[in-house]
Motif scaffolding. Structure first.
Motif, short mmCIF file in Angstrom:
data_model
loop_
_atom_site.label_atom_id
_atom_site.label_comp_id
_atom_site.label_asym_id
_atom_site.label_seq_id
_atom_site.Cartn_x
_atom_site.Cartn_y
_atom_site.Cartn_z
N TRP A 319 0.82 -1.16 -0.03
CA TRP A 319 0.06 -0.14 0.03
C TRP A 319 0.85 1.23 -0.01
O TRP A 319 1.91 1.20 0.27
N SER A 320 0.18 2.27 -0.48
CA SER A 320 1.04 3.69 -0.30
C SER A 320 -0.06 4.66 -0.32
O SER A 320 -0.98 4.74 -0.93
N ASP A 321 0.12 5.52 0.54
CA ASP A 321 -0.82 6.55 0.82
C ASP A 321 -0.05 7.96 0.34
O ASP A 321 1.08 8.26 0.89
N GLN A 322 -0.48 8.70 -0.72
CA GLN A 322 0.00 10.03 -1.21
C GLN A 322 -1.37 10.94 -1.47
O GLN A 322 -2.16 10.79 -2.14
N TYR A 323 -1.22 12.27 -0.87
CA TYR A 323 -2.20 13.26 -0.77
C TYR A 323 -3.37 12.49 -0.21
O TYR A 323 -3.38 11.77 0.89
N ASP A 324 -4.49 12.44 -1.05
CA ASP A 324 -5.84 11.83 -0.43
C ASP A 324 -6.03 10.53 -1.48
O ASP A 324 -7.25 9.92 -1.42
N LEU A 325 -4.99 9.97 -2.00
CA LEU A 325 -4.88 8.80 -2.55
C LEU A 325 -4.65 7.56 -1.78
O LEU A 325 -3.44 7.68 -1.24
N LYS A 326 -5.29 6.75 -1.86
CA LYS A 326 -4.96 5.31 -0.86
C LYS A 326 -4.69 4.38 -2.25
O LYS A 326 -5.73 4.00 -2.81
N LEU A 327 -3.50 4.03 -2.38
CA LEU A 327 -3.20 3.10 -3.31
C LEU A 327 -2.85 1.71 -2.64
O LEU A 327 -2.22 1.46 -1.74
N GLN A 328 -3.53 0.54 -3.11
CA GLN A 328 -3.37 -0.78 -2.70
C GLN A 328 -3.11 -1.59 -3.99
O GLN A 328 -4.12 -1.26 -4.80
N MET A 329 -2.13 -2.35 -3.65
CA MET A 329 -2.00 -3.32 -4.86
C MET A 329 -1.99 -4.89 -4.09
O MET A 329 -1.45 -4.76 -3.17
N VAL A 330 -2.32 -5.54 -5.10
CA VAL A 330 -2.35 -7.04 -4.54
C VAL A 330 -2.05 -7.83 -5.72
O VAL A 330 -2.52 -7.60 -6.80
#
Lengths: 404, 107
Positions: A319-330
């Motif tokens: 996962w990565s949080d940037q600004y108001d973006l929650k990125l989640q990768m599986v």
């Protein structure tokens, strides 16, 4: 019995110790770390911690009471200098005996041999101490140049922008996150950073750091000068595998282990960022730098040390949080033959599903945690699904989980 | 400050005092309580701090926000109407006496 010695003090070290205890290991456990703190959460260091510092006890993976209760002795600020495979660790202060050994030494920031990289103001970020060094300089910083557009570089770019700093990001490859995500997501993330005022430059060929009186003052990238009070080197990590080299345990720069975290030496294990392992989802030996890999691999190794066979087979996620973006990768999307977008890119709420021969390989999600959580189940089962169903907003993905 | 009770499936329970402003997750991890893994440290990324809130207390908590509700669908143990992520339950004095049950598995 001398028990289990664990070299390292992060996610893999802690979870290996917990798992060994949970599986019935009753001998002494010693965790030996060169840091001044017992295991702590690292992801916040590039994000929330820079904006609003967390007290150390809130960052700790477990409180002191936990170690006492589980019979885990933590030796802080102790650097292991060498491993004698006959059962002894050499440290500056004393020798530590072991029956079983776990190498969970993690990775360190890769350094670039750039002209000027020794100047004051050039920093990296891996540890609490690194984060503190950055935080203490914040009031005096106006311009930040980040070299490298991977997760840490981009998370820092977002944090520095939130703090009102002028931010330039320099990347040698043609796009951001090139090792981690396909083009479509890179393009989306690049646009988000530019929208927030980051001067993002890809395909940068040459970088020189300039300084005055041993302090960095700027960066010259492909001939263009950017002023800088702080320069962050965020160009990936190098496995801390040196201790394993004299023992013949190192392959491609990392400690080679099997699917329970065992090295070529029966009583020596390794887990986390420092390893190369046979990953069930890649097909080829893999190095992964992630909390999930450190945690799950360590659980398998801890079980093996206690004599329980519970091989590591979990699906990779990040996962990565940037600004108001929650990125989640599986999952791992390499080799996909189909990319399907579900949701709305415009609304910054979507997921990209990657298929290969009709089976689900991976999902990258933006502000769509439900897709991600469901995806952990679907990807680990490599479920077969029709692209039309994924695209159909009326279709409830949960149906697939129930069918599987 | 509030006293929080963590119940386990083997019938045991542990009570700890959690300062106001801290989460029920931190109450467990900082005091050495088992069963709450909290892999992501409370950033709503992992769903490994799942608890079942005692039904008598459920109504007294603010309901889950949408991202918590989304993550709850992915918890490793059975999802029940009382399921919450303990990182999102922030303690204040009114929660003194709160009882949560720790599920048997988080991953």
């Amino acid at each position: 019995m001398s028990g289990l010695a664990i070299i390292g003090g992060s996610y893999a070290a802690l979870n290996l110790a917990i798992s060994a205890r949970q599986h019935g290991y009753a001998e002494p456990i010693r965790m030996i770390t060169d840091e001044a703190m017992a295991p702590y959460h690292r992801p916040p260091l590039s994000k929330g911690h820079l904006l609003a510092p967390c007290p150390p006890d809130a960052l700790a993976l477990r409180g002191e009471a936990f170690y006492a209760e589980h019979g885990i002795e933590v030796l802080l600020e102790t650097k292991v200098l060498a491993i004698d495979p006959a059962g002894k660790l050499k440290t500056a202060r004393r020798a530590i005996a072991f029956d079983s050994l776990a190498i969970t030494t993690g990775a360190r920031a890769r350094l670039l041999n750039l002209p000027g990289c020794e100047l004051d103001g050039v920093v990296t970020l891996r540890s609490w101490a690194d984060a503190e060094a950055i935080r203490q300089r914040l009031p005096d910083i106006e311009n930040v140049v980040i070299i490298g557009a991977g997760f840490i570089g981009l998370e820092l770019a977002a944090s520095f922008r939130k703090l009102g700093k002028t931010v330039t990001v320099l990347e040698a490859l043609p796009r951001v996150l090139a090792r981690a995500v396909p083009q479509r997501l890179s393009t989306f993330i690049e646009a988000e950073h530019r929208l927030r005022g980051v001067d993002l430059r890809c395909n940068v060929r040459s970088v020189t750091i300039e300084g005055l009186n041993r302090r960095a003052t700027g960066v010259v990238a492909d001939g263009a000068r950017c002023p800088a009070d702080m320069i962050v080197l965020a160009v990936g990590a190098t496995a801390n595998s040196e201790l394993g080299a004299p023992l013949g345990l190192v392959t491609q720069g990392a400690i080679a282990v099997d699917n329970v975290g065992r090295t070529a030496l029966h009583h020596i294990f390794a887990a986390g960022d420092c390893t190369i392992h046979p990953n069930a989802f890649s097909g080829t030996p893999l190095r992964l730098e992630s909390v999930q890999n450190a945690t799950d691999q360590a659980r398998a190794a801890g079980a093996a040390i206690a004599g329980v066979h519970a091989p590591y087979a979990s699906v990779p996620w990040f996962w990565s949080d940037q600004y108001d973006l929650k990125l989640q990768m599986v999952g791992l999307s390499h080799g996909a033959d189909h990319e399907i977008v579900r949701g709305s890119v415009e609304d910054r709420k979507f997921s990209v599903f990657y298929l290969k021969s009709g089976r689900l390989l991976a999902i990258d999600s933006v502000n769509s945690p439900a897709d991600h959580m469901l995806g952990r189940r679907l990807v680990s089962q490599r479920i077969g699904v029709a692209p039309e169903l994924i695209q159909d907003p009326q279709f409830d993905l949960r149906t697939l989980a129930k069918a599987a | 400050m509030a006293r929080i009770c963590y119940k386990y499936s083997d019938g045991t329970s542990r009570e700890v005092d959690v300062p106001a402003g801290r989460s029920v997750m931190l109450g467990a991890t900082t005091n050495g309580l088992p069963g709450i893994d909290a892999d992501c440290g409370g950033t709503l990324s992992c769903a490994t701090c799942h608890v079942y809130v005692d039904p008598a207390w459920l109504e007294r908590l603010p309901p889950p926000e949408s991202s918590e509700a989304d993550l709850l669908f992915g918890v490793a143990a059975e999802q029940r109407p009382t399921s919450r992520l303990s990182c999102q339950i922030v303690v204040d004095d009114t929660l003194d006496g709160l009882i949560v049950e720790v599920p048997e598995r988080q991953f």
